[in-house]
Motif scaffolding. Structure first.
Motif, PDB file in Angstrom:
ATOM      1  N   GLU A  75       0.838  -1.190   0.000  1.00  0.00           N
ATOM      2  CA  GLU A  75       0.000   0.000   0.000  1.00  0.00           C
ATOM      3  C   GLU A  75       0.877   1.245   0.000  1.00  0.00           C
ATOM      4  OE1 GLU A  75      -3.416  -0.172   2.630  1.00  0.00           O
ATOM      5  OE2 GLU A  75      -3.200  -2.333   2.806  1.00  0.00           O
ATOM      6  N   LYS A  76       0.247   2.403   0.062  1.00  0.00           N
ATOM      7  CA  LYS A  76       0.975   3.667  -0.019  1.00  0.00           C
ATOM      8  C   LYS A  76       2.116   3.715   0.989  1.00  0.00           C
ATOM      9  CE  LYS A  76       0.336   8.677   0.484  1.00  0.00           C
ATOM     10  NZ  LYS A  76      -0.634   9.758   0.804  1.00  0.00           N
ATOM     11  N   GLN A  77       3.294   4.106   0.509  1.00  0.00           N
ATOM     12  CA  GLN A  77       4.471   4.182   1.373  1.00  0.00           C
ATOM     13  C   GLN A  77       4.353   5.399   2.299  1.00  0.00           C
ATOM     14  OE1 GLN A  77       8.309   3.421  -0.584  1.00  0.00           O
ATOM     15  NE2 GLN A  77       7.181   3.080  -2.491  1.00  0.00           N
ATOM     16  N   GLN A  78       4.451   5.150   3.614  1.00  0.00           N
ATOM     17  CA  GLN A  78       4.265   6.240   4.573  1.00  0.00           C
ATOM     18  C   GLN A  78       5.412   6.407   5.561  1.00  0.00           C
ATOM     19  OE1 GLN A  78       0.176   6.706   6.252  1.00  0.00           O
ATOM     20  NE2 GLN A  78      -0.243   4.722   5.269  1.00  0.00           N
ATOM     21  N   TRP A  79       5.956   5.306   6.088  1.00  0.00           N
ATOM     22  CA  TRP A  79       6.838   5.402   7.255  1.00  0.00           C
ATOM     23  C   TRP A  79       8.296   5.123   6.901  1.00  0.00           C
ATOM     24  CZ3 TRP A  79       2.996   7.353   9.594  1.00  0.00           C
ATOM     25  CH2 TRP A  79       1.728   6.791   9.519  1.00  0.00           C
ATOM     26  N   ALA A  80       9.174   5.973   7.392  1.00  0.00           N
ATOM     27  CA  ALA A  80      10.604   5.702   7.243  1.00  0.00           C
ATOM     28  C   ALA A  80      10.991   4.498   8.090  1.00  0.00           C
ATOM     29  CB  ALA A  80      11.417   6.926   7.658  1.00  0.00           C
ATOM     30  N   ALA A  81      10.302   4.332   9.204  1.00  0.00           N
ATOM     31  CA  ALA A  81      10.539   3.203  10.106  1.00  0.00           C
ATOM     32  C   ALA A  81       9.373   3.147  11.073  1.00  0.00           C
ATOM     33  CB  ALA A  81      11.862   3.355  10.852  1.00  0.00           C
ATOM     34  N   ALA A  82       9.329   2.081  11.866  1.00  0.00           N
ATOM     35  CA  ALA A  82       8.269   1.956  12.860  1.00  0.00           C
ATOM     36  C   ALA A  82       8.752   1.112  14.025  1.00  0.00           C
ATOM     37  CB  ALA A  82       7.020   1.333  12.242  1.00  0.00           C
ATOM     38  N   ILE A  83       8.186   1.399  15.199  1.00  0.00           N
ATOM     39  CA  ILE A  83       8.327   0.545  16.381  1.00  0.00           C
ATOM     40  C   ILE A  83       6.930   0.040  16.690  1.00  0.00           C
ATOM     41  CG2 ILE A  83       8.921   0.439  18.833  1.00  0.00           C
ATOM     42  CD1 ILE A  83      11.024   2.582  18.336  1.00  0.00           C
ATOM     43  N   ASP A  84       6.734  -1.268  16.537  1.00  0.00           N
ATOM     44  CA  ASP A  84       5.398  -1.851  16.675  1.00  0.00           C
ATOM     45  C   ASP A  84       5.296  -2.664  17.954  1.00  0.00           C
ATOM     46  OD1 ASP A  84       2.729  -2.810  15.833  1.00  0.00           O
ATOM     47  OD2 ASP A  84       3.784  -4.735  15.768  1.00  0.00           O
ATOM     48  N   ALA A  85       4.390  -2.235  18.844  1.00  0.00           N
ATOM     49  CA  ALA A  85       4.161  -2.929  20.101  1.00  0.00           C
ATOM     50  C   ALA A  85       2.892  -3.763  20.076  1.00  0.00           C
ATOM     51  CB  ALA A  85       4.084  -1.912  21.246  1.00  0.00           C
ATOM     52  N   VAL A  86       2.272  -3.903  18.907  1.00  0.00           N
ATOM     53  CA  VAL A  86       0.949  -4.511  18.811  1.00  0.00           C
ATOM     54  C   VAL A  86       0.988  -5.887  18.175  1.00  0.00           C
ATOM     55  CG1 VAL A  86      -1.385  -4.224  17.903  1.00  0.00           C
ATOM     56  CG2 VAL A  86      -0.129  -2.241  18.772  1.00  0.00           C
ATOM     57  N   GLY A  87       1.675  -6.025  17.047  1.00  0.00           N
ATOM     58  CA  GLY A  87       1.696  -7.302  16.342  1.00  0.00           C
ATOM     59  C   GLY A  87       0.429  -7.524  15.540  1.00  0.00           C
ATOM     60  N   GLY A  88       0.168  -8.771  15.142  1.00  0.00           N
ATOM     61  CA  GLY A  88      -1.063  -9.126  14.453  1.00  0.00           C
ATOM     62  C   GLY A  88      -1.298  -8.326  13.187  1.00  0.00           C
ATOM     63  N   ASP A  89      -2.563  -7.955  12.961  1.00  0.00           N
ATOM     64  CA  ASP A  89      -2.942  -7.214  11.759  1.00  0.00           C
ATOM     65  C   ASP A  89      -2.244  -5.863  11.666  1.00  0.00           C
ATOM     66  OD1 ASP A  89      -4.641  -9.250  10.933  1.00  0.00           O
ATOM     67  OD2 ASP A  89      -6.395  -8.379  11.918  1.00  0.00           O
ATOM     68  N   THR A  90      -1.993  -5.261  12.834  1.00  0.00           N
ATOM     69  CA  THR A  90      -1.321  -3.958  12.827  1.00  0.00           C
ATOM     70  C   THR A  90       0.083  -4.069  12.248  1.00  0.00           C
ATOM     71  OG1 THR A  90      -2.598  -3.130  14.706  1.00  0.00           O
ATOM     72  CG2 THR A  90      -0.479  -2.079  14.285  1.00  0.00           C
ATOM     73  N   LEU A  91       0.840  -5.046  12.695  1.00  0.00           N
ATOM     74  CA  LEU A  91       2.197  -5.225  12.172  1.00  0.00           C
ATOM     75  C   LEU A  91       2.167  -5.513  10.680  1.00  0.00           C
ATOM     76  CD1 LEU A  91       5.222  -5.508  12.418  1.00  0.00           C
ATOM     77  CD2 LEU A  91       4.897  -7.825  13.326  1.00  0.00           C
ATOM     78  N   ALA A  92       1.224  -6.335  10.232  1.00  0.00           N
ATOM     79  CA  ALA A  92       1.123  -6.636   8.801  1.00  0.00           C
ATOM     80  C   ALA A  92       0.864  -5.369   7.994  1.00  0.00           C
ATOM     81  CB  ALA A  92       0.015  -7.663   8.561  1.00  0.00           C
ATOM     82  N   HIS A  93      -0.037  -4.507   8.490  1.00  0.00           N
ATOM     83  CA  HIS A  93      -0.330  -3.248   7.785  1.00  0.00           C
ATOM     84  C   HIS A  93       0.878  -2.323   7.782  1.00  0.00           C
ATOM     85  CE1 HIS A  93      -2.744   0.089   6.277  1.00  0.00           C
ATOM     86  NE2 HIS A  93      -2.191   0.836   7.201  1.00  0.00           N
TER      87      HIS A  93
END
Length: 336
Positions: free
Chosen positions: A219-237
């Protein structure tokens, strides 16, 4: 006069009964109850982490043996040591390893641990500040450290933090802001927007914008990087919306442990998924991260991250709040 372990002291103990249920509460222990280890610590502070909340549940699947004193982090002063690196009176901290999982943890007035787990308190932090950071702060700092090792630098674009109002997320926002990054914080709590802005978020977005099920492989490129504390569908997105060459540091699973994605973010955009393990992080890197937390990464608003401070008797409500996502930032546990 050299301090020693008291004849009797208070601890929060979790026991499994024959029917599989748990009995837990404040109990009196003695030095003989403490597990083996070279260093004995009079504990001043601990914290309430998601894993600690799970330790209070019969189906939590984190405690490996009972009875158990939970608390996966602690800070205090050495009272006895069989290791020459530590002397009585030394301020120290311990996070990770088997603490609070298969080895009695921080929810007791005394803890005895292997010397190889002990980190000298870095200059620039006191015991209370060390546990405002605690495991959550160490995890967030390790994630940022790994992202920067991967090549992330301020000015490359927005860095997303998911689960931003939680312990790891809150500190991640503050650390990134301290380093000069453009921080976008995602949260499901509308009441946390002002809080996250005070920590340094330049933009706060609703959780629904990133907790997206399905979608296109890219999908549309948005983030230079990310710290994901959620996992699941959120991490996939997050993976399918990270910019070319970017990286995502995975630090938690409050939204689920399964990851349904494709290889396209990795082979068409060169996105890297960095796994962050704060439990068995090697000691040289562990000490380096704590030095950074006391130095160039030290958040400017540590006290703002304290949701509340509790004693041992108040732990059940604190566990419920953390597991239900009601807590904002850190719950500090006052032991001494």
């Amino acid at each position: 006069m050299t301090a020693t372990v008291a004849d009797a002291f208070s601890a929060y103990l979790v026991e499994r009964l024959d029917d599989g249920t748990l009995r837990q509460g404040v109990r009196t222990l003695t030095a003989a109850d403490l597990p083996p280890g070279e260093v004995t610590i009079r504990v001043a502070y601990s914290g309430v982490n998601y894993k600690d909340g799970l330790a209070s549940r019969p189906d939590g699947r984190v405690v490996r043996s009972y009875p158990m004193v939970p608390g996966i982090d602690l800070a205090g002063k050495v009272v006895e040591s069989a290791d020459p690196r530590f002397r009585p009176g030394d301020p120290v901290l311990v996070t990770g390893y088997e603490l609070g999982v298969s080895h009695y943890g921080g929810y007791a007035q005394y803890a005895r641990v292997p010397a190889g787990w002990v980190v000298p308190l870095p200059r620039g932090l006191d015991l209370r500040e060390a546990m405002i950071l605690g495991t959550a702060g160490f995890t967030a700092a390790l994630a940022l450290h790994r992202l920067e090792d991967h090549g992330l630098a301020p000015g490359q674009g927005p860095v997303l933090v998911t689960g931003a109002s939680g312990g790891v997320g809150s500190i991640a926002v503050a650390l990134l802001a301290r380093r000069g990054y453009e921080v976008v914080a995602s949260t499901g709590k509308a009441e946390a927007v002002d809080y996250l802005r005070r920590l340094g978020a330049s933009r706060v977005i609703p959780r629904d914008e990133v907790a997206v099920t399905g979608g296109k492989p890219l999908e549309k490129q948005q983030w230079a990087a990310a710290i994901d504390a959620v996992g699941g569908d959120t991490l996939a997105h997050v993976l399918r919306t990270t910019r070319y060459g970017g990286a995502v540091a995975a630090v938690g699973l409050t939204g689920g442990s399964h990851l349904h994605t494709t290889v396209f973010p990795f082979i068409l955009r060169g996105v890297s998924l960095l796994g962050i393990d704060s439990v068995y992080c090697p000691m040289p890197l562990r000490m380096r991260i704590w030095q950074r937390l006391a130095g160039d990464l030290r958040p400017e608003a540590l006290e703002a991250m304290v949701y509340r401070e509790v004693g041992l008797t108040e732990l059940p409500q604190a566990f419920d709040d953390v597991l239900a996502g009601r807590a904002r930032g850190r719950i500090l546990v006052r032991i001494a």
